[in-house]
Design a protein around this motif. Structure first.
Motif, mmCIF file in Angstrom:
data_model
loop_
_atom_site.group_PDB
_atom_site.id
_atom_site.type_symbol
_atom_site.label_atom_id
_atom_site.label_comp_id
_atom_site.label_asym_id
_atom_site.label_seq_id
_atom_site.Cartn_x
_atom_site.Cartn_y
_atom_site.Cartn_z
ATOM 1 N N LEU A 210 0.839 -1.209 0.000
ATOM 2 C CA LEU A 210 0.000 0.000 0.000
ATOM 3 C C LEU A 210 0.869 1.251 0.000
ATOM 4 C CD1 LEU A 210 -2.729 1.454 0.259
ATOM 5 C CD2 LEU A 210 -2.517 1.189 2.735
ATOM 6 N N PHE A 211 1.921 1.279 0.822
ATOM 7 C CA PHE A 211 2.794 2.453 0.865
ATOM 8 C C PHE A 211 3.465 2.687 -0.482
ATOM 9 C CE2 PHE A 211 3.515 1.553 5.662
ATOM 10 C CZ PHE A 211 2.229 1.987 5.927
ATOM 11 N N ALA A 212 3.862 1.601 -1.150
ATOM 12 C CA ALA A 212 4.470 1.746 -2.473
ATOM 13 C C ALA A 212 3.474 2.331 -3.460
ATOM 14 C CB ALA A 212 4.975 0.383 -2.967
ATOM 15 N N LEU B 56 3.187 6.154 -2.563
ATOM 16 C CA LEU B 56 4.368 7.011 -2.702
ATOM 17 C C LEU B 56 5.060 6.878 -4.057
ATOM 18 C CD1 LEU B 56 5.966 6.523 0.832
ATOM 19 C CD2 LEU B 56 4.532 8.403 0.042
ATOM 20 N N ALA B 57 4.893 5.755 -4.735
ATOM 21 C CA ALA B 57 5.586 5.546 -6.013
ATOM 22 C C ALA B 57 4.664 4.831 -6.978
ATOM 23 C CB ALA B 57 6.879 4.758 -5.794
ATOM 24 N N PRO B 58 3.566 5.473 -7.383
ATOM 25 C CA PRO B 58 2.621 4.799 -8.291
ATOM 26 C C PRO B 58 3.282 4.465 -9.625
ATOM 27 C CG PRO B 58 2.132 7.151 -8.120
ATOM 28 C CD PRO B 58 3.161 6.859 -7.086
ATOM 29 N N GLY B 59 2.804 3.393 -10.219
ATOM 30 C CA GLY B 59 3.381 2.932 -11.477
ATOM 31 C C GLY B 59 3.591 1.441 -11.434
ATOM 32 N N ALA B 60 4.679 0.984 -12.042
ATOM 33 C CA ALA B 60 4.958 -0.453 -12.080
ATOM 34 C C ALA B 60 5.519 -0.972 -10.763
ATOM 35 C CB ALA B 60 5.937 -0.757 -13.209
#
Length: 407
Positions: A100-102, A105-109
């Motif tokens: 969830l944090f990823a 904070l870093a949407p995408g692949a």
């Protein structure tokens, strides 16, 4: 846009990871005191490696370091689960917060890859893991321990997700507020540039008529100098024309540098007396308080800003203006009051942010915006309020300096 006072989300994750390592150590200590049989070496190794990775990645501060830290969370959790029952351990739900944090904070692949890593690790734990730590092989105890673990895992997941998402929401709201303030400042600057261009055009167009009027005053004075009434009118006209020429000269030559430190109250009294000369039709009641010996290098731009407020108050107050000034604590506090009219809530909210057209006697318009911008450049403030005794009060606060360096 960076946050000047708040902790960035990446830094918050570093702090949270240290807290999780400490919580893991406490859980291991509690398990030891409870008689739970664990493979202590893999558990301690997982927490130690996670703390080491967190320390090293916190010094990088890049998007790659952020994702590497979340991957380290997944791998450390997998090692802990391997040493404590594998997929049957209720702590397996803790795979969700890093993913969830990823995603936040870093949407995408990257979130998909991290999710795939978590699924792969969880799948491996179905096959390879150490036995579930149950003292004495009691199946009822094992089931009870599993239920308690599920509850604590749910509580921890809720705390992590709600706490971090709420923190991100507050951070986003703060950044949006900063962006709105920046956009308003940019809009005000663009308006000031446009006004500056128009002012330069007006100065160029007015210079010739002013010179012509000055010559006509001199010729009328020479032809009708014996008429006392006409002489007074011509003297007033010469003063007004001189004031116009001075204003155009300041516009042509740009901002003047601050002069040497001078007594603040004395300089203010001198400026108010000059304004009285320009507006003989206005009754000005002035009260100056504070240490008369306080000196400061006052910027020339301050006086036109104050004059704008005085003119507004004179036009709105039916020819009566009240001024109170005080010098204390290195700040010039100046209040300008007219006792007629009031401002609406909308006018008070937008005062100084944009030109406004309003019916008298409020008197709110372009002058207030110019004053607001000028005082902001000087590190001061302008606040308009409806006075409790009636009318409108303009509160000016300007910090005083001995060096002439402003805002």
């Amino acid at each position: 846009m960076s946050l000047p006072v708040s902790v960035l989300p990446e830094q918050r994750l570093v702090q949270l990871r240290y807290a999780m390592v400490a919580l893991g150590l406490l859980a291991l200590a509690a398990a030891g005191f409870s008689g739970v049989e664990l493979a202590w070496l893999p558990c301690l190794a997982a927490l130690a490696l996670l703390a080491l990775a967190n320390f090293m990645l916190s010094r990088v501060g890049t998007r790659g370091a952020l994702l590497s830290g979340l991957a380290a969370d997944v791998l450390a959790l997998s090692l802990l689960l391997f040493a404590s029952g594998g997929a049957a351990n209720p702590l397996a739900s803790l795979y969700l917060p890093p993913v969830l944090f990823a995603a936040l904070l870093a949407p995408g692949a990257a979130p998909w890859l991290l999710g795939a890593l978590a699924l792969a690790c969880y799948g491996v734990l179905f096959v390879w893991h150490l036995p579930w730590p149950v003292a004495g092989g009691d199946s009822a105890y094992a089931f009870s321990l599993h239920l308690v673990g599920m509850w604590w895992t749910l509580a921890l997941s809720i705390a992590l997700i709600v706490g971090f998402v709420s923190y991100l929401s507050r951070t986003l709201a703060r950044r949006e507020a900063e962006l709105r303030a920046a956009r308003e400042t940019q809009l005000a600057n663009e308006q000031m540039v446009a006004l500056g261009v128009q002012a330069a055009i007006a100065a160029h167009a007015l210079s010739t008529p002013l010179s012509t009027l000055t010559l006509l005053c001199d010729e009328l004075g020479a032809d009708y100098g014996d008429d006392p009434a006409l002489g007074e009118d011509l003297a007033l006209m010469r003063g007004q024309l001189a004031h116009c020429r001075d204003a155009l000269a300041r516009l042509r030559h740009g901002a003047e540098p601050p002069g040497a430190p001078e007594p603040v109250l004395q300089a203010l009294a001198h400026q108010l007396e000059g304004w009285r000369t320009l507006r003989p039709d206005v009754v000005l009641a002035a009260r100056l308080a504070g240490d008369a010996g306080t000196c400061a290098a006052l910027p020339p731009a301050l006086w036109p800003a104050v004059c704008n407020l005085l003119n507004n108050a004179a036009e709105a107050g039916g020819g009566h203006v009240e001024v109170s000034a005080e010098v204390a604590g290195g700040v010039l506090a100046l209040d300008i009051v007219n006792r007629e009219g009031c401002l609406s809530d909308a006018q008070l909210a937008r005062a100084g942010l944009a030109p406004q057209v309003s019916a008298k006697p409020a008197g709110l318009g372009l002058g207030v915006m110019l004053t607001h911008v000028t005082l902001s450049r000087l590190g001061g403030t302008l606040t308009l309020t409806n006075d409790a005794a009636g009318g409108v009060r303009a509160c000016v606060r300007v910090p005083l300096t001995q060096t002439g360096e402003w805002g």
